[in-house]
Enzyme design. Structure first.
Site, mmCIF file in Angstrom:
data_model
loop_
_atom_site.group_PDB
_atom_site.id
_atom_site.type_symbol
_atom_site.label_atom_id
_atom_site.label_comp_id
_atom_site.label_asym_id
_atom_site.label_seq_id
_atom_site.Cartn_x
_atom_site.Cartn_y
_atom_site.Cartn_z
ATOM 1 N N GLY A 1 0.815 -1.217 0.000
ATOM 2 C CA GLY A 1 0.000 0.000 0.000
ATOM 3 C C GLY A 1 0.848 1.265 0.000
ATOM 4 C CG ASN A 2 4.793 0.975 1.526
ATOM 5 O OD1 ASN A 2 4.331 -0.158 1.499
ATOM 6 N ND2 ASN A 2 6.050 1.243 1.233
ATOM 7 C CE LYS B 130 -6.254 -6.980 6.947
ATOM 8 N NZ LYS B 130 -4.962 -6.342 7.044
ATOM 9 C CE LYS C 142 0.688 -6.128 -1.164
ATOM 10 N NZ LYS C 142 1.137 -6.232 0.169
ATOM 11 C CE LYS D 54 4.784 -7.029 3.386
ATOM 12 N NZ LYS D 54 3.532 -6.781 2.657
HETATM 13 P P1 ADP Z 1 2.886 -3.456 2.860
HETATM 14 O O1 ADP Z 1 2.080 -2.223 2.719
HETATM 15 O O2 ADP Z 1 4.042 -3.494 1.910
HETATM 16 O O3 ADP Z 1 2.083 -4.726 2.885
HETATM 17 P P2 ADP Z 1 3.380 -3.896 5.730
HETATM 18 O O4 ADP Z 1 3.475 -2.746 6.670
HETATM 19 O O5 ADP Z 1 2.184 -4.752 5.782
HETATM 20 O O6 ADP Z 1 3.631 -3.285 4.281
HETATM 21 O O7 ADP Z 1 4.658 -4.850 5.925
HETATM 22 C C1 ADP Z 1 5.985 -4.345 5.891
HETATM 23 C C2 ADP Z 1 6.496 -4.080 7.304
HETATM 24 O O8 ADP Z 1 6.737 -5.317 7.982
HETATM 25 C C3 ADP Z 1 7.820 -3.376 7.395
HETATM 26 O O9 ADP Z 1 7.670 -1.981 7.326
HETATM 27 C C4 ADP Z 1 8.349 -3.811 8.777
HETATM 28 O O10 ADP Z 1 8.131 -2.798 9.737
HETATM 29 C C5 ADP Z 1 7.452 -4.983 9.164
HETATM 30 N N1 ADP Z 1 8.157 -6.174 9.661
HETATM 31 C C6 ADP Z 1 7.643 -6.979 10.631
HETATM 32 N N2 ADP Z 1 8.472 -7.999 10.891
HETATM 33 C C7 ADP Z 1 9.545 -7.849 10.067
HETATM 34 C C8 ADP Z 1 10.754 -8.608 9.887
HETATM 35 N N3 ADP Z 1 10.994 -9.715 10.583
HETATM 36 N N4 ADP Z 1 11.628 -8.175 8.954
HETATM 37 C C9 ADP Z 1 11.369 -7.062 8.244
HETATM 38 N N5 ADP Z 1 10.259 -6.291 8.375
HETATM 39 C C10 ADP Z 1 9.347 -6.685 9.277
HETATM 40 MG MG MG Z 2 0.571 -5.307 4.368
#
Ligand code: ADP
Ligand code: MG
Length: 314
Positions: free
Chosen positions: A11-12, A131, A217, A279
């Site tokens: 999303g970012n 959610k 997603k 992810k």
């Molecule tokens: P997106 O919008 O890309 O789905 P999210 O905020 O859902 O982004 O997921 C990305 C975030 O996951 C990163 O900004 C980080 O803060 C977080 N994160 C949590 N655990 C981890 C990890 N083990 N390694 C790296 N990032 C992590």
């Molecule tokens: Mg996300």
């Protein structure tokens, strides 16, 4: 035959938490994001782009609630709001991608596909919605809405009020999958499965209907990437690599992990639920399904050799 990549944007990539959400901001972010795709296109990949919609659908839901309160407009259900967001984000991405391709004298067509994704109404996720979506309400208003339409509300842990929660069921079938694959293999850049797809289910044998839910997603993108037999699956977020012991003095970024290692790290709790864990699960799904590699990284690292975290079968 050209190789096929599925690229899932967070999303970012379009709207960051610290931004107001103006169209100027989103166009600028989309342009940056689309420029990153050039590396893959120049390497001869056919591309399917998927994307999150959290910030955008959040704003659509707020506008929806305000429209009801101020103008007494009928409130639209979540599946319709997800459809709005797919059209809106697809348009913005498509336009900026056209600008990038023209600037680089590349001749590729682009198409956005409004994508429905089938879920199971008996998915256990519906027993425990998690959610949070839409506006914050007082307890009194939240209770009133629950009586009216059965919506479930939970108190915000940071004390901002009560918020509707919906389930995040597993994606099962991607409705336009065959068209997505055919168009992409034919050389068109396809934007699909926005926000994880519009959740739908069969109320009766021949009656498809939208449902109040949010599909992850990353999982929906992995399902698509596996089913269309993509050569590579990229998950782009705001960190260049996945870490273990994240945010601790022992933090260590990971260059490569096998499916087995990745599963172990999940079990040991290295990846936060709701952000990194889905992810890594999505990457595992793709790798197990195809035997090919998935890469979790940030957009600037896209397509750079040995950039990001690579998840592979062994
Ligand atoms: P997106 O919008 O890309 O789905 P999210 O905020 O859902 O982004 O997921 C990305 C975030 O996951 C990163 O900004 C980080 O803060 C977080 N994160 C949590 N655990 C981890 C990890 N083990 N390694 C790296 N990032 C992590
Ligand atoms: Mg996300």
């Amino acid at each position: 035959m050209k190789k096929l990549a599925v690229v899932a944007f967070g999303g970012n990539a379009l709207l960051r938490g610290d931004q107001a959400g103006t169209i100027d901001e989103q166009e600028k972010n989309a342009l940056d994001t689309c420029e990153r795709l050039l590396t893959l296109i120049n390497r001869g990949y056919n591309v399917v782009l998927t994307h999150g919609n959290g910030p955008q659908v959040g704003n659509i839901l707020l506008a929806n609630a305000a429209g009801f309160q101020i103008h007494n407009l009928p409130e639209m259900p979540l599946d319709i709001c997800v459809a709005y967001s797919q059209g809106f984000i697809g348009y913005v991405l498509e336009q900026q991608l056209r600008n990038v391709l023209r600037t680089h004298e590349l001749d590729r067509d682009i198409i956005t596909i409004i994508t429905q994704v089938l879920v199971d109404k008996d998915d256990p996720a519906f027993q425990n919605p998690t959610k949070p979506i839409g506006p914050y309400y007082t307890k009194e208003v939240a209770d009133k809405i629950t009586i009216e339409n059965g919506s479930v509300f939970k108190e915000d842990p940071r004390g901002r009020g009560w918020r509707k929660v919906v389930a995040s069921p597993k994606p099962l079938v991607i409705s336009n999958q065959r068209s997505i694959e055919n168009l992409a293999r034919d050389g068109q850049i396809v934007i699909a499965v926005g926000g994880g797809g519009i959740p739908t289910f069969f109320v009766a044998e021949n009656k498809l209907q939208g449902i109040d839910a949010v599909i992850d997603k990353d999982l929906a993108s992995a399902l698509l990437a596996g089913n269309i037999n993509a050569d590579k699956f990229f998950i782009l977020t705001d960190v260049p690599k996945v870490c273990i012991n994240y945010n601790t003095p022992q933090e260590k970024s990971i260059d490569r992990m096998s499916v087995k290692q990745a599963k172990n790290y999940i079990e040991e709790g290295h990846f936060a639920e709701g952000s990194m864990a889905p992810k890594v699960r999505a990457a595992i799904h793709f790798v197990k399904h195809t035997g090919r590699d998935a890469i979790i990284t940030s957009a600037p690292v896209l397509g750079i050799d040995n950039g990001g975290t690579r998840i592979s079968i062994v």
